[in-house]
Structures are given as structure tokens and as C-alpha cells.
Design an enzyme around this catalytic site. Structure first.
Site, PDB file in Angstrom:
ATOM      1  N   GLU A  76       0.816  -1.224   0.000  1.00  0.00           N
ATOM      2  CA  GLU A  76       0.000   0.000   0.000  1.00  0.00           C
ATOM      3  C   GLU A  76       0.846   1.269   0.000  1.00  0.00           C
ATOM      4  OE1 GLU A  76      -0.563  -2.620   1.920  1.00  0.00           O
ATOM      5  OE2 GLU A  76      -2.675  -3.215   1.710  1.00  0.00           O
ATOM      6  N   PHE A 109     -11.971  -6.844  14.004  1.00  0.00           N
ATOM      7  CA  PHE A 109     -10.916  -7.375  13.147  1.00  0.00           C
ATOM      8  C   PHE A 109     -10.555  -6.350  12.069  1.00  0.00           C
ATOM      9  CE2 PHE A 109      -9.646  -9.828   9.321  1.00  0.00           C
ATOM     10  CZ  PHE A 109      -8.403 -10.233   9.798  1.00  0.00           C
ATOM     11  N   GLN A 110      -9.286  -6.066  11.946  1.00  0.00           N
ATOM     12  CA  GLN A 110      -8.752  -5.101  10.974  1.00  0.00           C
ATOM     13  C   GLN A 110      -9.352  -3.706  11.127  1.00  0.00           C
ATOM     14  OE1 GLN A 110      -8.610  -6.962   7.034  1.00  0.00           O
ATOM     15  NE2 GLN A 110      -6.631  -7.807   7.626  1.00  0.00           N
ATOM     16  N   LYS A 128     -17.579  -0.194   5.899  1.00  0.00           N
ATOM     17  CA  LYS A 128     -18.117  -1.188   4.980  1.00  0.00           C
ATOM     18  C   LYS A 128     -19.635  -1.061   4.794  1.00  0.00           C
ATOM     19  CE  LYS A 128     -17.734  -5.972   3.764  1.00  0.00           C
ATOM     20  NZ  LYS A 128     -17.051  -7.241   3.903  1.00  0.00           N
ATOM     21  N   MET A 139      24.691   8.093   1.905  1.00  0.00           N
ATOM     22  CA  MET A 139      24.614   9.398   2.546  1.00  0.00           C
ATOM     23  C   MET A 139      24.916   9.294   4.042  1.00  0.00           C
ATOM     24  SD  MET A 139      24.372  12.510   2.174  1.00  0.00           S
ATOM     25  CE  MET A 139      23.499  13.239   0.802  1.00  0.00           C
TER      26      MET A 139
HETATM   27  C1  LIG Z   1      12.747   5.233   5.183  1.00  0.00           C
HETATM   28  C2  LIG Z   1      14.059   5.844   5.510  1.00  0.00           C
HETATM   29  N1  LIG Z   1      14.869   5.250   6.415  1.00  0.00           N
HETATM   30  C3  LIG Z   1      16.074   5.788   6.708  1.00  0.00           C
HETATM   31  C4  LIG Z   1      16.478   6.949   6.116  1.00  0.00           C
HETATM   32  C5  LIG Z   1      17.832   7.562   6.462  1.00  0.00           C
HETATM   33  N2  LIG Z   1      18.695   7.602   5.278  1.00  0.00           N
HETATM   34  C6  LIG Z   1      18.841   8.710   4.534  1.00  0.00           C
HETATM   35  S1  LIG Z   1      19.833   8.494   3.214  1.00  0.00           S
HETATM   36  C7  LIG Z   1      20.119   6.892   3.622  1.00  0.00           C
HETATM   37  C8  LIG Z   1      21.000   6.027   2.792  1.00  0.00           C
HETATM   38  C9  LIG Z   1      20.403   5.707   1.491  1.00  0.00           C
HETATM   39  O1  LIG Z   1      21.185   4.709   0.893  1.00  0.00           O
HETATM   40  P1  LIG Z   1      21.063   4.397  -0.639  1.00  0.00           P
HETATM   41  O2  LIG Z   1      19.656   4.235  -1.018  1.00  0.00           O
HETATM   42  O3  LIG Z   1      21.981   3.289  -0.992  1.00  0.00           O
HETATM   43  O4  LIG Z   1      21.527   5.762  -1.307  1.00  0.00           O
HETATM   44  P2  LIG Z   1      22.973   6.405  -1.440  1.00  0.00           P
HETATM   45  O5  LIG Z   1      23.069   7.468  -0.390  1.00  0.00           O
HETATM   46  O6  LIG Z   1      23.999   5.339  -1.253  1.00  0.00           O
HETATM   47  O7  LIG Z   1      22.978   6.989  -2.807  1.00  0.00           O
HETATM   48  C10 LIG Z   1      19.433   6.564   4.806  1.00  0.00           C
HETATM   49  C11 LIG Z   1      19.500   5.262   5.468  1.00  0.00           C
HETATM   50  C12 LIG Z   1      15.588   7.543   5.207  1.00  0.00           C
HETATM   51  N3  LIG Z   1      15.859   8.699   4.597  1.00  0.00           N
HETATM   52  N4  LIG Z   1      14.400   6.964   4.904  1.00  0.00           N
END
Ligand SMILES: Cc1ncc(C[n+]2csc(CCOP(=O)(O)OP(=O)(O)O)c2C)c(N)n1
Ligand SMILES: [Mg+2]
Lengths: 161, 567
Positions: free
Chosen positions: B49, B111-112, B161, B475
């Protein structure tokens, strides 16, 4: 900027969760509600909420803007800097214990406090006034031993729109 | 005409000209799905979803129309929350229909059952629980109106529903909703103040944000800048609202903005900000943001004004109408920029740009992520709609892809939701089947909604995933490198699926690219097939996004990195 108590008057559509929206918006953004009063107006679909919150002018403006964004909010007015009258109400029960009985009866007579119910065991008083008046009366009642108390939020009305 | 609730819902979708919804069925929405079975409205069955909401959100960002999704009660509804919060942070118009247990069971922990209006109250523009079939049609009409009017945003409509099964009289011509006053009010006094400020300014700068795109004001902003030779910088959400290939464009400002954009903000004497909210990623330390500038802010939402940055001249209004008024005012009063001072200002900016160009070194045999993005621009000639995931991939896209048109850069700016890009790309491609649609992804993010490859495969929604695979949560790793002495705590992602095999398992095309020389051909090949493609680009593992304004620093104090091209 100077911090002080602001009185905010909010007209809203009387929807089931409108209060939750307002409280949630303020709580979620880290603003505190000091007092709150809600009831319908002459039109059943519209309610008026009067709340007080402490903050400087910038914070209060932000609160107003946040509230204004809510779909069910019709208008938001800060009554602090316009001419308005204010009232709070307190209901107080004083228990007529043997040692305090006479003292309480005398104080009620002397001050002409409004008794709304009484019997052998207790007397219930209704106090209304603006915040300062209510606080003053409360200070006088304190030594008599307050058994139970309910204080409303502040309500306020502009002298003219 | 007497209709059931579920029929009224579909009739109302037709009234709103909805021809496509993203959804996932369940017990509470069986009646609605039964109506869909007989309906002409196209339904895309997602695999989660969250994906449905991101797809509707991507559709909305690309088209400017309201995106729609439909899910069941309980877990179906709670799975939408991240998607809704994502749309809410970026003010995206979507309507989310959730199933709910019958009104008689609400509050019983049936439920749900979940209190989805309670859960989403802080992350929707508004939401509704429809308590009776009589209020259904008007509520739906209101939901669409609220989603797209004023500052747009997500609206959730919870549908018990029994309300879907109940019958009532339906007359589409006779649905009354509350009157929302949205008329534009001109503010001539403020316009004359802008005129004064512009006339006195030696170093004016325009700053454009998401509000310009949402408000369809890109052409007005562009006209203003070009006609009066005012340089333009923009926020992440503003990319595309001014042509990225125009010489007046300075690139993005903020944490990973260009050096010259941040220097321009730090030295300008007039900043006209349009449709921005001065997010902390944009301003750096607030106290030193645009320290010498008079700030004018144009925004539709009063709550965006004076929230972070205190502005001297706020103008509350639709960006398009207000910019139009401003253009007329300036023309009428014959505003003419001082040629000498304006040239000095543009020259000063040019010198900053030459000092620190936006660049990277593509040397050796390892693919640089920035090179992939630049090559993508070259191969597509920029004629592509790009979504991103979150992290370095997102920032490099913002830095190195030149977006010339609004609604072509689609990214989760405010919430920064990993897993956004793929489902959003699916939504975009559904709206524009003839356009090239690319998700620039990271290896971490893509795994968050990778299941949507099945959706793409099932309907042959030919999105292209450009995976910048650095084997890291890049990052976060970058911050660990810069601020935690390279203690790479739980950011190594080398343990990952074989993405090529995975793509093939989903029934789409998988490619692996490991050499710079193969990048261009791979991209051309990918666009040549009319199928979803996942390109696994193995890129330089420890590349950092530069330049960078560190946390708590001023925009003028950029860390430029250690690249050789700094002059
Ligand atoms: C749902 C979610 N969880 C954690 C984060 C924290 N976060 C920001 S950037 C990142 C790394 C992303 O890694 P990747 O997709 O490999 O991208 P890259 O930076 O390597 O290009 C994380 C864990 C986030 N932004 N969103
Ligand atoms: Mg990565």
C-alpha cells in the site's frame, strides 16, 4: 520579545474531531494550551473555542497561522490586544467539619459568596470573575480547606467586532 | 436515482475525472472492488500500500492533478501512512480512500479496525470518516476540492463497509459543499514596495521553491528573471521551475547547493523568495542566512512566513497570480535594472562559479555516479521525467541533471522517504506512457519498495531504474566519514541481492554496468526496449556529495571536498 498570556478566540465548524485537530496541531508543533473552553454558538454547526497560551507575539502569530490552516477553522482572533471582557468560573466544595464549620459560614456571609448548594456536611460555592478576581477569591478560600474544585477555562468576548 | 455507497464512490470518481487509481484490496473494500470489476476506471494493483500512495503522489506531481488510491482497513490503511506523510511534507494533492469496519463495530477493536483518521490527522491536510451514505457524495467532492485548493495536500477518506453497502438517492448535479474562499486579492501597496526594493538593489536574487511548481507559476518566474536579468537559485523542490540550462540559473542552494548559489545568497542585498518555506537544509544557520539582504517572501500559506527566517516583506497569495501582478506593476512603472551594478553582480557570481565549478573526476576504471547522471542527461537530451530515491543518489541528481521544465523532477524533499522513487516513477509513467521515466536509485532505497517491480512487470509500465550501486547507505556513510571518523556503523550494504537476477526474476530486463565506457551504451539500450529495465551501475563506493554545508554552519562556509578541479 515579551512573553505573556494570549487569549485566542477560534470559530470552528462543529465537527466530531475538531477539538482533536486543534489540540493535535498545537501539541504536535510544541505549543502549550494553558486553558481551554469550547461550546456551540447560536448556530449549532459552529462552535467557539477560547484558549489561552503563553508566548511572545511571534510564537502566538505562528499558532494563529497553524490553526488557520485547518480546514474546519473559520477564524482565529487574538483578543489580547483588543477591548474584551473575560470570565472564569470555579465550583468549590467546602466540607463543614467541626473545627471549620463556623469559620466557613462566617466567611461565606462576609464575602457574600454565591452558595449554589449546601447542607449539614458541605457548602458548594460558585465563583466567577476574571482571572485576577478568581485568583484573589481562591487565596481567601484556601485557609478554609477546599475539599474539591473545578475551574473552567477562560471565556472572553470582544466589546465590538 | 438510488445507488449503493460503493457505486456513488465510483460515480464521484468519474465526476472528478479520475481515470486511474492505485490500490490493493481487502475485506473492508470488497464491495468497492466488486464495482471496480464492472467499471471503466483503470486500477493498478500495487504490491504494497505504501507503493500505491507513492504512485498516486508521483502521478500528481507529474500531472498537477489529484492522485488517487484505494486500500483496505487496518493494515492496508496503516501501510499508507509513510506515503501520506511524504505527500503532506511536499504539499502534494492526493486522495486516499481507506476501507473501515462497519460503523456499528467502530471502537470495538474489531478485526482489521484501525483509527486511521486519528493516526493520519497530523500528516494529512484533512481527513474524513464517512458516517452515513447520505454524506458520502459531498464528502468525496469536498475531499478532492481540499486536496487541490490553496496549498495542496493529501486528504484521506475513511469508508466504513456498511456505508458502502447502504443505498441512497444520488444526484451529481445537486451536491453542495462548503464554500471555500480562494479568490486572489491583489496587493498593490506591497508590489510598489517590491518595486522600491528592486530599484535600490545592487545584488538582487530570486529563490524559487516547490510552491512555484505547485502553483503553476514557472513561466511567470522565468519571465521575471529573464526580463529583468535577476539570477535565480532554487530549493530541491523548486528544481525545474526555472530552466536549469539558462545562464541566470545558479543551481540549488543549501546543504548540497552549488558554491556560487550559496555565495550569492550570502552576499545578495535583495532576496525574493517564491513558494519556499526556508527549510533548515536550505538555510544553514538561520542567523547568517542572507545576512545583508532585504527578504521578500511570496507564499500562499501564511504559516510558511516568518516560521524560520524572519522576512521583511511577506506577500500572501497564489504564486502565479502574485508574480503576474508583480510583472504588470514593474512593466507599468517601467522598472529598469541599473546595467552597471547588475553586470557587476552577475560577474561576481560568475567568478564564484569559476572558482568552484560543480564537478567531479571521472578518472580510472571506476564509474562515478555523477557521470551516470550526466550521461543520462546527454542520452535523453533532458527530455525525461526523473524520480529519485533518497540519499546521495538524490543529491547528485539535483546537482548534475539540468531540469528545464517544471514537474519533471520528482523527489521526496520534505520527508526524505527512501523507497519513494520506484513507485513514484510507476505513477508518473502511468500518467505519461509515451515519456521516458527514470528512477535514479540507491542500493539501499531500492530495496525498500523493490516489490513494485512486479507491478511494473505486470502492466509493462516501462520505467527505467538507474541504480547507483555503491554498496553503502551512502549518505549516512558520508556523515560517518566526515563526522564520526569513518566508523561505518551498519551502513555497509554489500550483502545485497544480485540485482540483475532479481530484475529477471520479476520478469523485467536487468543489466550490470561496471565500466565508464559502457555507461552510455547501457542507457541507450535501456531506452530502446519498451520494458521496465533495472540498470545496476557499480559506482565508486566512497564518493561523497560535495560541496557541503556542515550541520550548524553558514551557507558561506562550504566544505568543498578534495577534488582537483577547485581553482
Ligand atoms: C525510510 C528511511 N529510512 C532511513 C532513512 C535515512 N537515510 C537517509 S539516506 C540513507 C541512505 C540511502 O542509501 P542508498 O539508497 O543506498 O543511497 P545512497 O546514499 O547510497 O545513494 C538513509 C539510510 C531515510 N531517509 N528513509
Ligand atoms: Mg547506496
Amino acid at each position: 520579545m515579551e512573553k505573556k498570556e494570549h487569549i485566542i478566540s477560534i470559530l470552528v465548524y462543529n465537527k466530531p474531531d475538531v477539538l482533536a485537530r486543534i489540540a493535535g496541531t498545537l501539541g504536535g508543533k510544541g505549543y502549550n494550551i494553558e486553558s481551554l473552553s469550547v461550546n456551540t454558538t447560536t448556530q449549532y454547526e459552529i462552535s467557539k473555542i477560547v484558549m489561552t497560551s503563553i508566548g511572545n507575539q511571534a510564537t502566538i502569530s505562528r499558532i494563529e497561522n497553524q490553526l488557520q490552516r485547518l480546514v474546519d477553522v473559520i477564524s482565529v482572533d487574538d483578543l489580547t490586544n483588543v477591548e474584551s471582557v473575560h470570565r472564569e468560573m470555579v465550583l468549590i466544595r467546602l466540607d463543614l467539619t467541626d473545627d471549620k464549620k463556623e469559620q466557613i459560614k462566617k466567611a461565606v456571609d462576609d464575602n457574600q459568596w454565591k452558595v449554589i448548594k449546601s447542607n449539614e456536611d458541605y457548602v458548594i460555592l460558585e465563583i466567577t470573575g476574571d482571572k485576577a478576581q478568581v485568583d484573589l477569591t481562591m487565596a481567601r478560600l484556601e485557609p478554609l480547606g477546599i475539599a474539591d474544585i473545578t475551574r473552567t477555562g477562560l471565556v472572553a468576548l470582544e466589546l465590538k467586532n | 436515482m438510488k445507488l449503493k455507497g460503493s457505486q456513488i464512490l465510483l460515480e464521484m470518481l468519474k465526476e472528478e475525472k479520475v481515470d486511474l487509481i492505485f490500490g490493493y484490496p481487502g475485506g473492508a473494500v470488497l464491495d468497492i472492488y466488486d464495482q471496480l470489476y464492472k467499471s471503466k476506471i483503470k486500477h493498478i494493483l500495487v504490491r504494497h500500500e505504501q507503493g500505491a500512495v507513492h504512485a498516486a503522489d508521483g502521478y500528481a506531481r507529474a500531472t498537477g492533478r489529484v492522485g488517487v488510491c484505494l486500500v483496505t482497513s487496518g493494515p492496508g490503511a496503516t501501510n499508507t501512512v509513510t506515503g501520506i506523510a511524504t505527500a503532506n511534507m511536499d504539499s502534494i494533492p492526493i486522495v486516499v480512500f481507506t476501507g473501515q469496519v462497519p460503523t456499528t463495530l467502530i471502537g470495538n477493536d474489531a478485526f482489521q479496525e484501525s483509527d486511521i483518521t486519528g493516526i493520519t490527522r497530523p500528516c494529512t491536510k484533512h481527513n474524513f470518516l464517512v458516517r452515513s451514505v447520505e454524506e458520502l457524495a459531498a464528502t468525496i467532492k469536498e475531499a478532492f476540492h481540499i486536496a487541490r485548493s490553496g496549498r495542496p495536500g493529501p486528504v484521506l477518506v475513511d469508508l466504513p463497509k456498511n456505508v458502502m453497502a447502504a443505498e441512497t438517492e444520488f444526484d451529481p448535479a445537486n451536491i453542495k459543499i462548503r464554500n471555500y474562499d480562494v479568490t486572489h486579492k491583489p496587493v498593490p501597496k506591497k508590489l510598489s514596495q517590491v518595486f522600491e526594493l528592486l530599484s535600490h538593489a545592487k545584488k538582487p536574487l530570486l529563490m524559487t521553491g516547490g510552491g512555484v511548481i505547485l502553483g503553476r507559476a514557472a513561466s511567470e518566474l522565468t519571465e521575471l528573471a529573464r526580463k529583468y536579468q535577476v539570477p535565480v537559485t532554487g530549493t530541491l523542490m523548486g528544481l525545474g521551475s526555472f530552466p536549469g540550462t539558462d545562464p541566470l540559473w545558479l543551481g540549488m542552494l543549501g546543504m548540497h547547493g552549488t558554491y556560487h548559489a550559496n555565495m550569492a545568497v550570502s552576499h545578495c542585498d535583495l532576496l525574493i523568495a517564491v513558494g519556499v518555506r526556508f527549510d533548515d537544509r536550505v538555510t544553514g544557520t538561520i542567523e547568517t542566512f542572507a545576512p545583508s539582504a532585504h527578504i521578500v517572501q511570496i507564499d500562499i500559506d501564511p504559516s510558511s512566513i516568518n516560521r524560520n527566517v524572519v522576512v521583511e516583506l511577506p506577500i500572501i497569495g497564489e504564486t502565479k497570480a502574485t508574480l503576474n501582478d508583480l510583472l504588470h506593476f514593474l512593466a507599468e512603472h517601467i522598472y529598469t535594472p541599473n546595467k552597471v551594478t547588475r553586470n557587476e553582480w552577475l560577474t561576481e557570481i560568475k567568478q564564484w562559479k569559476e572558482k568552484v565549478p560543480q564537478g567531479y573526476c571521472q578518472n580510472g576504471e571506476i564509474i562515478k555516479p555523477q557521470y551516470v547522471i550526466e550521461t543520462l542527461h546527454k542520452v535523453t537530451k533532458g527530455d525525461v521525467i526523473v524520480t529519485t530515491e533518497v540519499g546521495q543518489n538524490q543529491m547528485w541528481t539535483a546537482q548534475f541533471f539540468k531540469f528545464d521544465k517544471p514537474n519533471t523532477f520528482i523527489t521526496s524533499g520534505g520527508l526524505g522517504t527512501m523507497g519513494y522513487g520506484l513507485p513514484a516513477a510507476i505513477g508518473v509513467k502511468c500518467a505519461f506512457p509515451d515519456k521516458n521515466v527514470v528512477d535514479i536509485a540507491g542500493d539501499g532505497s531500492i530495496q525498500m519498495n523493490i516489490q513494485e517491480l512486479a507491478t511494473a512487470a505486470q502492466y509493462n509500465i516501462a520505467v527505467k531504474v538507474v541504480l547507483l550501486n555503491n554498496g553503502f547507505l551512502g549518505m549516512v556513510r558520508q556523515w560517518q566519514e566526515l563526522f564520526y571518523e569513518k566508523r561505518y556503523s551498519h551502513t555497509d550494504m554489500t550483502y545485497a541481492p544480485d540485482f540483475v537476477k532479481l530484475a529477471e526474476a520479476f520478469g523485467i530486463v536487468g543489466m550490470r554496468i561496471t565500466k565508464p565506457a559502457d555507461v552510455e551504451k547501457a542507457l541507450r539500450d535501456a531506452f530502446a526496449v519498451d520494458k521496465p529495465v533495472l540498470m545496476d551501475f557499480r559506482v565508486s563506493r566512497e564518493e561523497c556529495v560535495y560541496p557541503m554545508v556542515g550541520p550548524g554552519e553558514s551557507l558561506s562556509q562550504m566544505d568543498l571536498g578534495t577534488r582537483e578541479m577547485i581553482n
